[in-house]
Design a protein around this motif. Structure first.
Motif, short mmCIF file in Angstrom:
data_model
loop_
_atom_site.label_atom_id
_atom_site.label_comp_id
_atom_site.label_asym_id
_atom_site.label_seq_id
_atom_site.Cartn_x
_atom_site.Cartn_y
_atom_site.Cartn_z
N PHE A 1 13.13 36.51 54.81
CA PHE A 1 13.02 36.57 56.43
C PHE A 1 13.64 34.97 56.86
O PHE A 1 13.16 33.76 56.17
CB PHE A 1 11.42 37.22 56.86
CG PHE A 1 10.30 36.05 56.65
CD1 PHE A 1 10.03 34.46 57.50
CD2 PHE A 1 9.43 36.20 55.71
CE1 PHE A 1 9.15 34.34 57.51
CE2 PHE A 1 8.47 34.81 55.88
CZ PHE A 1 8.71 33.66 56.37
N GLN A 2 14.21 34.93 58.08
CA GLN A 2 13.94 34.34 58.47
C GLN A 2 13.49 34.26 60.45
O GLN A 2 13.33 35.09 60.49
CB GLN A 2 15.62 33.78 59.06
CG GLN A 2 16.38 33.22 57.41
CD GLN A 2 17.82 32.84 58.21
OE1 GLN A 2 18.70 33.74 58.80
NE2 GLN A 2 18.56 31.93 58.01
N PHE A 3 12.89 33.37 60.39
CA PHE A 3 11.66 33.61 61.79
C PHE A 3 12.30 32.54 62.57
O PHE A 3 12.06 31.46 61.87
CB PHE A 3 10.25 33.52 61.56
CG PHE A 3 9.25 34.43 62.10
CD1 PHE A 3 8.38 33.22 63.15
CD2 PHE A 3 8.88 35.64 63.01
CE1 PHE A 3 8.01 33.38 64.11
CE2 PHE A 3 7.91 35.56 63.91
CZ PHE A 3 7.89 34.34 64.46
N ALA A 4 11.86 33.19 63.68
CA ALA A 4 11.93 31.53 65.00
C ALA A 4 11.15 31.82 66.06
O ALA A 4 10.87 33.10 66.02
CB ALA A 4 13.48 32.44 65.55
N LEU A 5 10.71 31.09 66.20
CA LEU A 5 9.38 30.38 67.48
C LEU A 5 10.71 29.99 68.49
O LEU A 5 10.79 28.56 67.61
CB LEU A 5 7.99 29.47 67.23
CG LEU A 5 8.00 29.51 68.24
CD1 LEU A 5 7.23 30.50 68.93
CD2 LEU A 5 6.58 28.70 67.99
#
Length: 799
Positions: free
Chosen positions: A522-526
């Motif tokens: 995954f690629q997860f962004a905040l």
């Protein structure tokens, strides 16, 4: 018709009536405009290159500093492990081990923990070992070392290895100084490396005086003298920030970067280090985070004047050359126009000048030919109405491998195309337009008055290989608007197609790899507005969370709804901490799934800071439920005796340490019952080891059914057993031992008969160690055996 009725234009676009000065001025203005466009493009390209070079320099500098900070932590940790793995360390041992570690560190030191009741013995022992007087000291208000005031605990410097000529004050109590005390307290709480606030070092050059103190506690496995893994001392390193950062870097006069390091944990935000070189005017700047122990430092890197001098732009040179070429071309056109005008005026009077005019036209045609040939990245091909090529520039020669002499007048534009492609295009157009379209018309069917669009075609080179081009074909018209031929302009798109194919292949490879990797990628962004979302989620995420990957890209909150309520807040906090410190994220947590139920998940990700703010993680998650189940089974096996099924010696020791800690805190009661089977060797010799194993199992069954639920029944080994009795005094333990003794001898065992055992009872005494308690129980068993066996004996104080 008079001669002046129809007058051709000079070079096809300059009227004869136009002023030569006007033409020259227009050329100068057009040339200046083109020069500005080229200069702007060059400046933009140069800025991109400068930014790339600056990024490479900052990445290399950051990596070097990060390695140095990690190296100091590893060196200090190696010194800690030296003390942990050594039963005793002398002054010579310390010097021999610490001296090679002094690279980029001012000093290393060892300071043991000394309690107030141990102070006099400690000072005398150190004085005897050193052969000179030694005492625990502290600094007075005037900076003099005096004997330390009485405190519950001291942490004096015992050993020191330093680069300073002044040495270190041995015996100095670190707890006497607030800055060092706060660092020790943080290290004690975290059991890890703690870093002090910025401090001024003594005995070093002013430029190297700013530094920090690294301190880590030294602990051994818990014992009676030091329970609960308490540290018995601290190893520390004194670091000069200038020495750690600047040694080995270019001198200020040659350094491309200006560095500044600020301690984010410092309330005053003091600058720990700043370069001496001058900051450039480009405004290039990068801010990174460096971690040392429990402190996070901000590294600010800016371009210096040296960097700007080494990466100057060539815009001024381009503008100068462009302006000069514009002036030369305007002068050339001025001469050409003026000569043409004079020739037209004298055409009836001087027929000889007609040849001069034709010569000038040939020269102009040659210049145009030169311009066409100068476009080596573009193929320009012109044909007559029959399609026969009459212009074939140098770019066409490079692309197709033909010489212009081999093509002009003998080949058609159609012959350079793939026949199958032209036939397919002609059939398609014939169906669309409802009329027959020939192969030669397939690229021109839009008509003379239509707007032509570039299309992708496949041309055939001289060697038979194929070339993909983007070709625009238009009609050529004369001054009267008559159709005289075609003009084709071709751009090579082979590399562009290769790049697109490579990107498509990479995407297919990524999908295949993610499909075969256990778990999900995954690629997860905040994002800055506290928006949580998945940029990318592989198909494996579906098995982990039972959620479609496409839904996660819209809303990441569904994942947190799957996480077990007891783990959800911890996971959110760890993600925010990783975003704050840009540290590696790794967690194990539980999820509640609609179909699979409770599962254990392990996730790992590496963060990076987004240019517009926020944080992006690249990572994976995997199902570790089977691994967790195996761990639980292995733990159960590690504390269980395989023959009898009761707890083993390891479990007994762990429970004994826990109960000892409890009674020390609460002053409660604790007792142990030890038993040893009488003449067990005789049973094995007479009846065999199988019968002996049966005796052990039957004994455990009888004893286990009699002990209380709060008691811990364990096999120490062989025929020795132990019962740990929490919250039980000596009399209660003795009565329980008598019951166990009677249950054992009350009935014979199959094939063996009556089996007896000798019991010993001991209760805990105030401030007594575990070894002493067990020794008294063992002594009671020994007394029972000496008295004839098959009996219960209490501790010696009962006799």
């Amino acid at each position: 018709m008079p001669l002046h009725a129809v007058r051709p234009k000079i070079l096809g676009f300059i009227s004869e009536q136009a002023s030569a000065w006007l033409v020259a001025l227009v050329v100068v203005l057009v040339g200046g405009a083109l020069t500005l466009v080229v200069a702007w493009a060059t400046a933009d390209f140069n800025q991109q290159q400068v930014r790339q070079r600056f990024q490479l320099l900052t990445n290399e500098r950051y990596s070097r500093l990060e390695e140095r900070f990690e190296d100091q932590e590893q060196r200090l940790d190696s010194l800690r492990r030296f003390f942990v793995n050594s039963s005793s360390v002398s002054h010579e041992d310390f010097d021999g081990f610490a001296q090679p570690l002094l690279l980029r560190a001012r000093a290393y030191a060892w300071a043991p923990r000394v309690f107030d009741d141990q102070r006099l013995v400690f000072e005398k022992q150190v004085s005897d070992d050193r052969g000179e007087a030694f005492s625990i000291r502290e600094l007075s208000d005037d900076g003099t070392l005096l004997p330390a005031a009485r405190r519950d605990e001291y942490v004096p410097v015992l050993y020191s290895q330093t680069q300073s000529v002044l040495g270190s004050p041995l015996g100095f109590d670190l707890l006497a100084q607030p800055l060092r005390r706060s660092t020790i307290e943080r290290a004690y709480r975290s059991r890890a490396i703690a870093v002090s606030q910025p401090m001024q070092l003594v005995g070093v050059e002013p430029g190297y005086a700013t530094g920090v103190l690294l301190l880590v506690p030294v602990s051994r496995p818990a014992s009676a003298q030091m329970p609960d893994n308490e540290p018995f001392g601290y190893v520390m390193a004194v670091i000069s920030i200038h020495q750690l950062v600047a040694d080995g870097l270019p001198r200020a006069a040659r350094d491309n970067l200006v560095m500044q390091i600020v301690d984010t944990s410092d309330t005053q935000q003091r600058v720990l280090y700043e370069s001496d070189n001058v900051v450039g005017r480009s405004g290039l700047e990068v801010t990174r985070r460096l971690t040392l122990g429990d402190h996070v430092y901000v590294l600010r890197l800016r371009a210096s004047q040296v960097f700007e001098q080494g990466n100057h732009s060539s815009v001024i040179s381009i503008m100068a050359m462009g302006g000069l070429l514009s002036l030369l071309l305007s002068a050339l056109l001025y001469v050409l126009v003026s000569q043409r005008q004079r020739a037209v005026k004298l055409v009836q009077q001087r027929t000889g000048e007609l040849r001069q005019r034709e010569h000038e036209l040939r020269a102009a045609h040659g210049q145009l030919r030169s311009v066409l040939n100068a476009a080596t990245q573009v193929a320009i091909i012109a044909t007559d109405l029959r399609g026969v090529i009459n212009t074939f520039n140098a770019g066409a020669e490079l692309m197709l491998g033909y010489e212009a002499d081999q093509v002009v007048g003998s080949m058609s534009l159609e012959s350079l195309h793939r026949t199958s492609e032209l036939e397919g295009r002609a059939a398609q157009l014939s169906q669309i337009l409802g009329k027959r379209v020939t192969r030669a018309q397939a690229m021109l069917v839009e008509g003379v008055d239509s707007v032509h669009e570039a299309r992708e075609w496949t041309l055939v080179r001289k060697d038979g290989s194929h070339l993909s081009v983007n070709m625009l074909v238009t009609a050529l018209l004369d001054d009267h608007g008559l159709w005289i031929g075609h003009l084709a302009i071709c751009l090579d798109v082979t590399e562009q197609k290769r790049v697109h194919e490579a990107l498509a292949a990479r995407d297919r490879l990524l999908r295949k790899l993610s499909a075969h990797v256990p778990g999900g990628i995954f690629q997860f962004a905040l994002e800055p507005n506290d928006n949580w979302r998945f940029i990318y989620a592989s198909d494996g995420i579906r098995d982990i969370y039972e959620i479609e990957p496409g839904l996660l890209q819209q809303d990441a909150k569904q994942v947190f709804e799957r996480i077990h309520p007891q783990d959800a807040e911890r996971i959110r906090a760890s993600i925010r901490l990783s975003a704050l410190q840009l540290s590696h994220w790794r967690e194990e947590y539980r999820v509640q799934l609609p179909r699979q139920g409770l599962r254990w998940i392990r996730g790992e990700a590496t963060p990076e800071e987004l240019p517009g703010g926020g944080t992006l993680w690249h990572g994976y998650v995997s199902d570790i439920s089977d691994l967790k189940r195996v761990e639980d089974e292995l733990r159960a096996l590690s504390i269980t005796d395989s023959l009898t099924g009761i707890h083993n010696r390891r479990y007994f020791q762990d429970r004994l340490r826990a109960e000892m800690s409890r009674v020390r805190r609460t002053s409660g009661a604790l007792a142990v019952i030890m038993l040893d089977i009488d003449h067990f060797k005789r049973i094995n010799d007479q009846h065999g080891h199988a019968a002996g194993d049966g005796v052990l199992q039957e004994l455990c069954r009888r004893i286990g059914s009699r002990v209380r639920s709060s008691d811990v029944f364990c096999r120490l080994g062989g025929e020795e057993f132990m019962v740990l009795c929490p919250s039980t005094d000596a009399d209660q333990a003795f009565r329980l031992a008598v019951e166990l003794w009677q249950s054992l001898r009350s009935a014979p065992m199959d094939g063996v008969g009556i089996v007896t055992a000798s019991f010993g009872v001991a209760s805990w005494r105030f401030d007594e160690a575990a070894d002493s308690l067990l020794l008294r129980a063992d002594s009671a068993v020994y007394a029972a055996k000496q008295a004839g066996r098959d009996r219960v004996e209490a501790e010696l104080s009962r006799e």
